[in-house]
Design a protein around this motif. Structure first.
Motif, PDB file in Angstrom:
ATOM      1  N   SER A 224       1.038  -1.239   0.307  1.00 34.63           N
ATOM      2  CA  SER A 224       0.047   0.040   0.406  1.00 34.63           C
ATOM      3  C   SER A 224       0.683   1.295   0.044  1.00 34.63           C
ATOM      4  O   SER A 224       0.901   2.336  -0.467  1.00 34.63           O
ATOM      5  CB  SER A 224      -0.964   0.151   1.211  1.00 34.63           C
ATOM      6  N   SER A 225       2.181   1.116   0.575  1.00 36.20           N
ATOM      7  CA  SER A 225       2.582   2.322   0.707  1.00 36.20           C
ATOM      8  C   SER A 225       3.816   2.757  -0.415  1.00 36.20           C
ATOM      9  O   SER A 225       4.812   3.078  -0.030  1.00 36.20           O
ATOM     10  CB  SER A 225       3.591   2.206   1.886  1.00 36.20           C
ATOM     11  N   MET A 288      -0.652   8.370  -6.744  1.00 37.58           N
ATOM     12  CA  MET A 288      -1.639   8.503  -5.884  1.00 37.58           C
ATOM     13  C   MET A 288      -1.686   8.476  -4.337  1.00 37.58           C
ATOM     14  O   MET A 288      -2.469   8.934  -3.949  1.00 37.58           O
ATOM     15  CB  MET A 288      -2.434   7.462  -6.420  1.00 37.58           C
ATOM     16  N   MET A 289      -0.227   7.797  -4.051  1.00 38.65           N
ATOM     17  CA  MET A 289      -0.138   7.343  -3.298  1.00 38.65           C
ATOM     18  C   MET A 289      -0.114   8.480  -2.183  1.00 38.65           C
ATOM     19  O   MET A 289      -0.065   9.122  -1.498  1.00 38.65           O
ATOM     20  CB  MET A 289       0.622   5.455  -3.015  1.00 38.65           C
ATOM     21  N   ARG A 290       1.512   9.040  -2.700  1.00 34.08           N
ATOM     22  CA  ARG A 290       1.838  10.524  -2.605  1.00 34.08           C
ATOM     23  C   ARG A 290       0.414  11.484  -2.056  1.00 34.08           C
ATOM     24  O   ARG A 290       0.696  12.275  -1.178  1.00 34.08           O
ATOM     25  CB  ARG A 290       2.612  10.444  -3.097  1.00 34.08           C
ATOM     26  N   THR A 291      -0.149  11.735  -3.373  1.00 34.64           N
ATOM     27  CA  THR A 291      -1.753  12.276  -3.163  1.00 34.64           C
ATOM     28  C   THR A 291      -1.914  12.208  -1.832  1.00 34.64           C
ATOM     29  O   THR A 291      -2.583  13.808  -1.178  1.00 34.64           O
ATOM     30  CB  THR A 291      -1.829  13.192  -4.414  1.00 34.64           C
ATOM     31  N   TYR A 292      -2.380  11.217  -2.038  1.00 39.27           N
ATOM     32  CA  TYR A 292      -3.646  10.634  -0.681  1.00 39.27           C
ATOM     33  C   TYR A 292      -2.479  11.088   1.045  1.00 39.27           C
ATOM     34  O   TYR A 292      -3.260  11.853   1.580  1.00 39.27           O
ATOM     35  CB  TYR A 292      -3.373   9.154  -0.406  1.00 39.27           C
ATOM     36  N   TYR A 293      -1.249  10.475   0.750  1.00 40.57           N
ATOM     37  CA  TYR A 293      -0.840  11.119   2.296  1.00 40.57           C
ATOM     38  C   TYR A 293      -0.772  12.955   2.493  1.00 40.57           C
ATOM     39  O   TYR A 293      -1.283  13.678   3.726  1.00 40.57           O
ATOM     40  CB  TYR A 293       0.590  10.267   2.489  1.00 40.57           C
ATOM     41  N   GLU A 294       0.017  13.400   1.679  1.00 39.94           N
ATOM     42  CA  GLU A 294       0.319  14.712   1.151  1.00 39.94           C
ATOM     43  C   GLU A 294      -1.173  16.346   1.551  1.00 39.94           C
ATOM     44  O   GLU A 294      -0.952  16.527   2.287  1.00 39.94           O
ATOM     45  CB  GLU A 294       1.226  15.288   0.731  1.00 39.94           C
ATOM     46  N   SER A 295      -1.706  15.771   0.431  1.00 39.81           N
ATOM     47  CA  SER A 295      -2.541  16.813   0.603  1.00 39.81           C
ATOM     48  C   SER A 295      -3.738  16.226   2.258  1.00 39.81           C
ATOM     49  O   SER A 295      -4.731  17.075   2.303  1.00 39.81           O
ATOM     50  CB  SER A 295      -4.018  15.647  -0.806  1.00 39.81           C
ATOM     51  N   GLN A 296      -3.809  15.196   2.177  1.00 39.71           N
ATOM     52  CA  GLN A 296      -4.887  15.177   3.560  1.00 39.71           C
ATOM     53  C   GLN A 296      -3.203  14.878   5.114  1.00 39.71           C
ATOM     54  O   GLN A 296      -4.399  15.001   6.317  1.00 39.71           O
ATOM     55  CB  GLN A 296      -5.055  13.925   3.638  1.00 39.71           C
ATOM     56  N   LYS A 298      -2.034  13.042   6.118  1.00 37.67           N
ATOM     57  CA  LYS A 298      -1.840  11.894   6.191  1.00 37.67           C
ATOM     58  C   LYS A 298      -0.258  11.551   6.482  1.00 37.67           C
ATOM     59  O   LYS A 298       0.687  11.923   5.933  1.00 37.67           O
ATOM     60  CB  LYS A 298      -2.812  10.975   5.694  1.00 37.67           C
TER      61      LYS A 298
END
Length: 311
Positions: A224-225, A288-296, A298
């Motif tokens: 996942s990461s 997408m994973m980088r966007t998921y973590y950085e935009s929120q 997380k």
């Protein structure tokens, strides 16, 4: 509040009154709440819940049938206890086991205590055999070894339950989701009773859904990461194989052989294209994973405890 008990129900009208009685008796003297989540019942389950409720009871009525996972997530989100127990609404689980599980959690420091249905009162061919096969397969692929993944009766620390990220039909894989947080899990034998009212919502038809969700769990657990490690590695292998086949075809062409109609040529082209697609998918998934973590804002980790020395 010490304990919240979350019970998803759908078309369980006949089980509500005896369940309320068992909960009153089992949880007497404990600061608790019982949260029933009605998941689109078409019988008189909601009316029975309202009629039989006592002062520790809350009833959440969903607007339609969303499925057991979503109903369970709604109850967990609403829970206020330090510990959260999940329980089936069919009376096959025994509410009397809950406090024993809480006591073991407190005594031994576990984050999740999962029930193992001892002497399970279900049919062998359509319930026990598929369940045993699923338990073996899930344990082998995920490394989370439990005897009974299908037992809804579990007790969690609130911080673990509220960070499970339940959606779809992932309630079957709660131990795996908890392990992704670093939770410490154990299991203990619990009682199991035959169903006396209503109809089972389970059957062999869910097998493909379980296998699909298991594939997702393995991906989340291992990649996942770092999705590039899956798609990129696979893509490089496939691309390499395709290029080797293509080079061999070029070699044969230089020897004067006709390669235009040979199946091996089309295989080489196909492998090359698929290899590039897998690598490109890896790039996209990584972004997408980088966007998921950085935009929120997380973080790909969870700090369990922090200690600051004194003096």
């Amino acid at each position: 509040m010490k304990l919240s008990v979350v019970i998803p129900v759908m078309d369980e009208e006949g089980n509500i009154q005896p369940m309320m009685e068992s909960l009153r008796e089992a949880l007497a003297g404990v600061d608790h709440e019982v949260i029933f989540v009605d998941d689109g019942s078409r019988d008189n389950t909601v009316a029975a819940l309202k009629a039989e409720s006592y002062r520790h009871t809350r009833v959440l009525v969903l607007s339609r049938n969303y499925g057991q996972t979503t109903a369970m997530a709604a109850g967990i989100d609403a829970a206020r206890g330090d510990y959260i127990a999940t329980l089936d609404g069919d009376l096959q689980n025994d509410a009397g086991d809950i406090l024993n599980m809480v006591e073991r959690m407190e005594r031994e420091g576990w984050d999740v205590v999962a029930g193992n249905r001892k002497g399970r009162k279900d049919g062998w061919l359509f319930r026990k055999l598929p369940s045993k096969a699923a338990n073996l397969l899930i344990g082998r692929l995920t490394g989370v070894q439990l005897s009974d993944y299908g037992c809804t009766l579990k007790v969690f620390r609130a911080e673990t339950a509220k960070n499970l990220g339940l959606y779809g039909e992932l309630h079957r894989f709660i131990p795996v989701l908890a392990t992704l947080q670093g939770a410490r899990i154990t299991e203990m034998d619990v009682q199991h009773h035959p169903r006396v009212s209503g109809r089972s919502k389970y059957g062999l038809g869910r097998t493909m859904r379980v296998l699909s969700d298991l594939t997702l769990m393995v991906f989340l657990q291992k990649y996942s990461s770092r999705p590039m490690h899956l798609f990129g590695s696979s893509g490089i292998l496939v691309l390499t194989a395709g290029m080797l086949v293509d080079l061999y075809m070029v070699y044969l062409k230089l020897l004067g052989q006709d390669i235009g109609t040979r199946p091996l040529l089309f295989l080489g082209i196909l492998l090359t294209v698929v290899g590039f697609q897998l690598i490109t998918t890896g790039f996209i998934a990584e972004l997408m994973m980088r966007t998921y973590y950085e935009s929120q804002n997380k973080r790909p980790y969870r700090i369990k405890e922090e200690y600051v020395g004194g003096g």
